[in-house]
Design a protein around this motif. Structure first.
Motif, PDB file in Angstrom:
ATOM      1  N   GLN A 190       0.825  -1.209   0.000  1.00  0.00           N
ATOM      2  CA  GLN A 190       0.000   0.000   0.000  1.00  0.00           C
ATOM      3  C   GLN A 190       0.859   1.258   0.000  1.00  0.00           C
ATOM      4  O   GLN A 190       0.509   2.262  -0.625  1.00  0.00           O
ATOM      5  CB  GLN A 190      -0.933  -0.010   1.221  1.00  0.00           C
ATOM      6  N   PHE A 193       1.874   1.941  -3.497  1.00  0.00           N
ATOM      7  CA  PHE A 193       0.793   2.457  -4.324  1.00  0.00           C
ATOM      8  C   PHE A 193       0.547   3.944  -4.097  1.00  0.00           C
ATOM      9  O   PHE A 193      -0.089   4.597  -4.932  1.00  0.00           O
ATOM     10  CB  PHE A 193      -0.502   1.689  -4.043  1.00  0.00           C
ATOM     11  N   ARG A 194       1.003   4.484  -2.974  1.00  0.00           N
ATOM     12  CA  ARG A 194       0.823   5.907  -2.720  1.00  0.00           C
ATOM     13  C   ARG A 194       1.549   6.767  -3.751  1.00  0.00           C
ATOM     14  O   ARG A 194       1.201   7.933  -3.935  1.00  0.00           O
ATOM     15  CB  ARG A 194       1.353   6.255  -1.326  1.00  0.00           C
ATOM     16  N   SER A 197      -0.727   6.846  -9.455  1.00  0.00           N
ATOM     17  CA  SER A 197      -2.093   7.331  -9.626  1.00  0.00           C
ATOM     18  C   SER A 197      -3.061   6.145  -9.647  1.00  0.00           C
ATOM     19  O   SER A 197      -2.695   5.036 -10.049  1.00  0.00           O
ATOM     20  CB  SER A 197      -2.212   8.131 -10.923  1.00  0.00           C
ATOM     21  N   PRO A 198      -4.317   6.351  -9.229  1.00  0.00           N
ATOM     22  CA  PRO A 198      -5.260   5.219  -9.131  1.00  0.00           C
ATOM     23  C   PRO A 198      -5.481   4.464 -10.431  1.00  0.00           C
ATOM     24  O   PRO A 198      -5.657   3.242 -10.414  1.00  0.00           O
ATOM     25  CB  PRO A 198      -6.551   5.901  -8.655  1.00  0.00           C
ATOM     26  N   GLU A 199      -5.472   5.170 -11.576  1.00  0.00           N
ATOM     27  CA  GLU A 199      -5.733   4.465 -12.835  1.00  0.00           C
ATOM     28  C   GLU A 199      -4.577   3.579 -13.267  1.00  0.00           C
ATOM     29  O   GLU A 199      -4.748   2.711 -14.146  1.00  0.00           O
ATOM     30  CB  GLU A 199      -6.038   5.480 -13.946  1.00  0.00           C
ATOM     31  N   ARG A 201      -2.691   1.772 -10.967  1.00  0.00           N
ATOM     32  CA  ARG A 201      -2.359   0.824  -9.900  1.00  0.00           C
ATOM     33  C   ARG A 201      -2.552  -0.625 -10.328  1.00  0.00           C
ATOM     34  O   ARG A 201      -1.821  -1.507  -9.886  1.00  0.00           O
ATOM     35  CB  ARG A 201      -3.203   1.125  -8.658  1.00  0.00           C
TER      36      ARG A 201
END
Length: 391
Positions: A190, A193-194, A197-199, A201
């Motif tokens: 996690q 992943f910070r 960007s969400p798209e 991940r």
């Protein structure tokens, strides 16, 4: 009265700041400075980084087993502790087997020294008779050796104490780091992943999982190769009746990860001891023949079937990695160099920008990937896949 200009008071068009491009000379200068600082930090913080690196590699190996226990309903803490217990028991068994062999080898050293001195005198007499080379006095040679040993005794003692302290610190810290890596693995993912960007991940997750899978397969395959080569070496040496066959078999199997050089070092010592012990050059040549034959099987059949399809490092890259690892971190660096260069290759292959560097580290056979043909595995490859239960 002057009219206000829309050019000055109106809304300005959206414009992205101009990207500043550095000249190649300045770019590569900063790159070299960064690499130099990285090497300095790695060398300076070896006592901190070595246990972490060993723990990371062992954690990658234990992760599938730990996940299997967790799928069976075990709590994560209990699964990790049980995996660590298995590692400790395995290492203790290896150390016990090696310790017994080393004790026997140490008891035989005085006899081997006497026979070696006799061979040394015979060789000197032969050289004196044929080439007129004056023989070296045995007493003078022993006295000079003792003087040099006394002179360097302080340095040897200090190096021994430092090595012992480093080993104890590594043995103490590695299990703690392994527990932390395995317990906080979701938290560390996690954290990674910070930075994404969400798209993106999902793609990053697939890349990380593929890297983890390949690294696990390579390191476990490398250890499998070492075990198989050790068994084959031991069988050959036991058939020849070589003393300390198990010790020499395991010693040579570990050295097989060094291309070309490993077989020379691994076969020289048992061949010399066999020659001194038995006085039979034919038996010494038989020992070398066993190692050469096993090395042939390892290079052409065993390693390609087990690790060749995962990650293959060319011999030049492996030798350079061993030298750099020894210069940077000494003996632990030599041990870590091959697994780390394999990890680096996997990471480089995961990105299009760095894939050429991964190709450079790979074996020559990897160049066949340029052609859009999927090479069919050979007979031994298909046999290995069936044994593994692969489709």
């Amino acid at each position: 009265m002057l009219s206000t200009s829309k050019h000055f008071n109106g809304p300005r068009p959206n414009s992205t700041p101009a990207e500043v491009k550095l000249p190649p000379v300045i770019y590569y200068t900063f790159l070299l400075i960064g690499l130099s600082l990285l090497v300095f930090v790695l060398w300076k913080l070896d006592s901190v980084l070595l246990p972490i690196t060993f723990a990371a590699l062992f954690s990658i190996l234990l992760l599938p087993l730990c996940q299997r226990f967790e799928r069976w309903g075990w709590p994560r803490v209990l699964a990790i502790l049980f995996c660590l217990l298995l590692v400790i028991v395995g290492l203790a068994a290896i150390i016990f087997a090696f310790g017994s062999q080393m004790t026997q080898f140490k008891a035989e050293l005085p006899k081997l020294q006497e026979k070696l001195v006799q061979y040394f005198d015979q060789i000197q007499q032969m050289l004196s008779q044929r080439f007129g080379i004056e023989p070296i006095s045995k007493d003078e040679f022993i006295d000079s050796s003792l003087k040099s040993a006394k002179k360097d005794a302080g340095g040897y003692l200090g190096a021994t104490l430092n090595t012992t302290a480093d080993v104890l610190s590594v043995v103490t810290l590695v299990p703690i780091y392994m527990f932390c890596f395995l317990y906080y693995r979701d938290h560390m993912r996690q954290f990674m992943f910070r930075f994404v960007s969400p798209e993106k991940r999902t793609s990053v997750l697939h890349t990380v999982d593929s890297i983890q899978t390949v690294v696990q397969a390579y390191i476990s395959g490398l250890m499998t190769v070492i075990v198989i080569v050790a068994i084959l070496n031991a069988i050959g040496l036991l058939v020849l009746g070589v003393k300390f066959a198990i010790f020499f078999a395991v010693f040579a199997s570990v050295l097989t990860i060094i291309p070309y050089i490993g077989i020379l070092i691994g076969s020289a010592l048992p061949a010399i001891i066999t020659l001194v012990e038995t006085g039979s050059p034919a038996k010494a040549l038989g020992v070398i023949g066993v190692f050469v034959f096993v090395q042939f099987l390892e290079g052409n059949f065993i390693t390609p079937m087990i690790t060749g399809s995962k990650v293959s490092i060319n011999p030049m890259a492996a030798i350079i990695a061993l030298i750099l690892g020894g210069e940077l971190w000494g003996t632990p660096g030599i041990i870590l160099s091959i697994p780390l260069i394999a990890v680096i290759k996997v990471v480089l292959d995961a990105s299009k920008a760095t894939e050429p560097f991964g190709f450079l580290l790979g074996d020559v056979a990897d160049g066949d990937d340029i052609v859009d043909k999927k090479a069919e595995p050979g007979f031994f490859g298909r046999l290995w896949q069936r044994l593994r239960g692969a489709s």
